[in-house]
Design an enzyme around this catalytic site. Structure first.
Site, PDB file in Angstrom:
ATOM      1  N   HIS A  53      -3.197  -1.508  -2.733  1.00  9.03           N
ATOM      2  CA  HIS A  53      -4.446  -1.925  -2.106  1.00  9.03           C
ATOM      3  C   HIS A  53      -4.362  -1.940  -0.579  1.00  9.03           C
ATOM      4  O   HIS A  53      -3.311  -2.194  -0.011  1.00  9.03           O
ATOM      5  CB  HIS A  53      -4.822  -3.333  -2.568  1.00  9.03           C
ATOM      6  CG  HIS A  53      -4.928  -3.464  -4.037  1.00  9.03           C
ATOM      7  ND1 HIS A  53      -4.577  -4.623  -4.702  1.00  9.03           N
ATOM      8  CD2 HIS A  53      -5.350  -2.611  -5.004  1.00  9.03           C
ATOM      9  CE1 HIS A  53      -4.775  -4.472  -6.007  1.00  9.03           C
ATOM     10  NE2 HIS A  53      -5.237  -3.250  -6.213  1.00  9.03           N
ATOM     11  N   TYR A 123      -1.003 -14.799  -0.536  1.00  4.51           N
ATOM     12  CA  TYR A 123      -1.344 -13.943   0.596  1.00  4.51           C
ATOM     13  C   TYR A 123      -1.906 -14.776   1.744  1.00  4.51           C
ATOM     14  O   TYR A 123      -2.801 -15.598   1.533  1.00  4.51           O
ATOM     15  CB  TYR A 123      -2.446 -12.954   0.212  1.00  4.51           C
ATOM     16  CG  TYR A 123      -2.174 -12.094  -0.988  1.00  4.51           C
ATOM     17  CD1 TYR A 123      -1.815 -10.759  -0.845  1.00  4.51           C
ATOM     18  CD2 TYR A 123      -2.326 -12.594  -2.274  1.00  4.51           C
ATOM     19  CE1 TYR A 123      -1.603  -9.952  -1.944  1.00  4.51           C
ATOM     20  CE2 TYR A 123      -2.110 -11.795  -3.387  1.00  4.51           C
ATOM     21  CZ  TYR A 123      -1.752 -10.469  -3.210  1.00  4.51           C
ATOM     22  OH  TYR A 123      -1.538  -9.678  -4.301  1.00  4.51           O
TER      23      TYR A 123
END
Length: 170
Positions: A53, A123
């Site tokens: 991604h 994240y």
């Protein structure tokens, strides 16, 4: 900016562990100018592969990725067309035990394989999610051996274009 492997400070005693996941001064000392805009985590079953991604410019962003529970094989690939390392992959096991994090600058695709049941991937992101800029390339097209016979993938990840068909905007 180049990717970096970070050792997060960890303090343990009879109560357990305390891990510092972000410290601006420590990041600045390593040449990382990071402004946190968003944070999130995923929980994955063993052999789940998520990726590869990235966000398209002008919404591209830097990430700091770590695994506070379980273990993941974290993988990045350089998508910067002017880079001498264009297309090169880097990988690192991130786990609750090793307290390591990957700093992933804009222009890299990111993915991981969960090595344990219930692994948490956390994240810290320097930009906010923009659906129209959210892209990816096929995880199995980057020349990396995932060592996984039966990966568990989302339909979205399964249908990304291969790296050979990718035209980098970075």
């Amino acid at each position: 900016m180049q990717h970096k492997l970070l050792d997060m400070p960890c303090f343990s005693d009879n109560r357990g562990r305390f891990v510092k996941t972000f410290n601006d001064t420590a990041f600045q000392d390593q040449g990382i100018n990071f402004r946190l805009k968003e944070s999130y985590f995923s929980v994955s079953a063993k052999d789940v592969i998520r990726g590869m991604h990235f966000h398209l410019p002008p919404h591209d962003h830097d990430k700091v990725v770590f695994c506070p529970y379980g273990a993941i094989l974290d993988v990045i690939v350089d998508l910067r067309s002017a880079s001498p390392e264009y297309g090169k992959t880097y990988s690192q096991v991130l786990s609750a035990e090793n307290n390591r994090a990957f700093f992933i600058p804009r222009g890299f695709a990111h993915g991981f394989k969960s090595l344990e049941e219930g692994s948490v991937t956390y994240y810290l992101v320097s930009g906010e999610y923009v659906a129209s800029a959210d892209e990816g390339i096929a995880f199995d097209s980057i020349g990396f051996d995932w060592a996984c016979e039966n990966p568990v993938l989302s339909d979205r990840d399964r249908n990304f274009l291969p790296f050979a068909a990718f035209r980098s905007p970075f």
